[in-house]
Design a protein around this motif. Structure first.
Motif, PDB file in Angstrom:
ATOM      1  N   GLY A 237       0.821  -1.139   0.023  1.00  0.00           N
ATOM      2  CA  GLY A 237       0.072  -0.123  -0.057  1.00  0.00           C
ATOM      3  C   GLY A 237       1.068   1.274   0.015  1.00  0.00           C
ATOM      4  N   ASP A 238       2.143   1.113  -0.120  1.00  0.00           N
ATOM      5  CA  ASP A 238       2.909   2.312  -0.195  1.00  0.00           C
ATOM      6  C   ASP A 238       4.110   2.091  -1.055  1.00  0.00           C
ATOM      7  N   GLY A 239       4.025   2.549  -2.273  1.00  0.00           N
ATOM      8  CA  GLY A 239       5.011   2.085  -3.564  1.00  0.00           C
ATOM      9  C   GLY A 239       5.283   0.754  -3.716  1.00  0.00           C
ATOM     10  N   LEU A 240       6.157   0.397  -3.926  1.00  0.00           N
ATOM     11  CA  LEU A 240       6.649  -1.020  -4.639  1.00  0.00           C
ATOM     12  C   LEU A 240       6.400  -1.999  -3.334  1.00  0.00           C
ATOM     13  N   TYR A 241       5.845  -3.115  -3.416  1.00  0.00           N
ATOM     14  CA  TYR A 241       5.678  -4.258  -2.631  1.00  0.00           C
ATOM     15  C   TYR A 241       6.018  -5.638  -3.482  1.00  0.00           C
TER      16      TYR A 241
END
Length: 338
Positions: A237-241
């Motif tokens: 949910g915050d950039g690349l995962y």
């Protein structure tokens, strides 16, 4: 850490569901909150009818209190909601435990809880519409996700600039009256044990977990065990995962003597709060070299507000070797966090 802040953070740190809750009481060293979510969607498949579905809704209550000398006690109860059909199964237990946490001595928990095994195995079990299946099929009594009647202990050690090291231990006693979920076969389980290890540095995480326990049915009397390896990068949910889970199992997946379970997740959250993801999952009968199931899903989630999320997903059935008809699935809906 400030003791009051520690008390509030305890519940958010040690279970798999997203930690969104509203404080009903927050006075001195005591907090009491209500959380959970209501989730509905319109979904269907090639083999099934299109219908309104509930998507793992739940309600929970949590309390935490500073009990002195650096210790914080907390309790949590969580129930699944069956609000589309109601009746006697309107509420069913998901979680129920009491825990005690100390910033140096670690955390102990007694009750039905997210297991240490799940700390590493659940890192890809995050999208709303379609996520991990093999952690739940026929494995509830073995504590691969939520673990019933478990005693667990966890602790984390800072290695300063070299990252952090964490470990978890879990034990479940002998139980009877259980069933293997898929076929509802009566089963008995002896003592079950698990250990989980984690090393984290600069957004990267590496995990290993071992889970074992004897299981007995009318046709089976053997030891179930799993060696699980996983790795992840970033924050969902915050950039690349990115997350990958690989498990080598015996008598863990649908009673298979030997199986390999794989889960992978690639997600990217845009600044607009649109989170796009693709995940893959498969279970292989390693002894007979058969694919039990394999599937891939494309998904999107959008946060209209921190409490209101829209989601959509399409899951492709990639086939199997056990003559089960392929069945692509789709769903779109909304989730409101309490």
């Amino acid at each position: 850490m400030n003791k009051k802040h520690l008390a509030i953070a305890v519940a958010a740190a040690f279970y798999g569901s997203q930690a969104v809750a509203v404080d009903l009481y927050n006075e001195g060293d005591t907090t009491f909150s209500v959380g959970g979510h209501v989730s509905v969607g319109l979904g269907g498949s090639e083999e099934g009818e299109t219908e309104v579905k509930q998507v793992s809704p739940r309600i929970n209550v949590s309390a935490a209190q500073d009990i002195g000398n650096g210790f914080v006690a907390d309790a949590k109860g969580e129930w699944a909601l069956n609000y589309l059909e109601g009746g006697e199964e309107t509420f069913t237990t998901r979680l129920g435990y009491i825990g005690v946490t100390h910033k140096s001595y670690g955390r102990g928990v007694v009750g039905t809880q997210w297991s240490p095994y799940y700390d590493g195995a659940g890192i890809a079990d995050l999208p709303i519409a379609f996520a991990n299946d093999f952690l739940y099929d026929d494995q509830g009594p073995l504590g691969t996700a939520r673990a019933e009647r478990m005693i667990s202990y966890r602790n984390t050690y800072s290695l300063n600039e070299a990252g952090t090291f964490s470990f978890g231990l879990g034990w479940q006693g002998t139980t009877t009256g259980e069933t293997l979920t898929t076929n509802e076969i009566p089963a008995e389980y002896d003592d079950r044990f698990q250990i989980a290890l984690n090393y984290s540095i600069m957004g990267f995480g590496l995990n290993y977990a071992y889970n074992t326990g004897d299981v007995k049915t009318a046709t089976l009397d053997d030891t179930a065990l799993s060696h699980m390896f996983s790795a992840n990068y970033g924050t969902y949910g915050d950039g690349l995962y990115v997350a990958v889970v690989y498990a080598m199992n015996e008598y863990m997946n649908n009673g298979l003597e030997e199986s390999i379970a794989i889960e992978g997740l690639l997600a990217y959250a845009l600044p607009s709060s649109l989170n796009l993801s693709v995940n893959y999952e498969s279970v292989e009968d390693d002894k007979n070299n058969d694919t039990i199931f394999s599937q891939m899903a494309l998904q999107a989630e959008y946060n209209f507000t921190p409490s209101f999320v829209g989601f959509a997903g399409y899951q492709f059935d990639l086939g199997n070797d056990i003559n089960v008809p392929e069945d692509d699935m789709w769903i779109f809906g909304m989730r409101y966090y309490l």
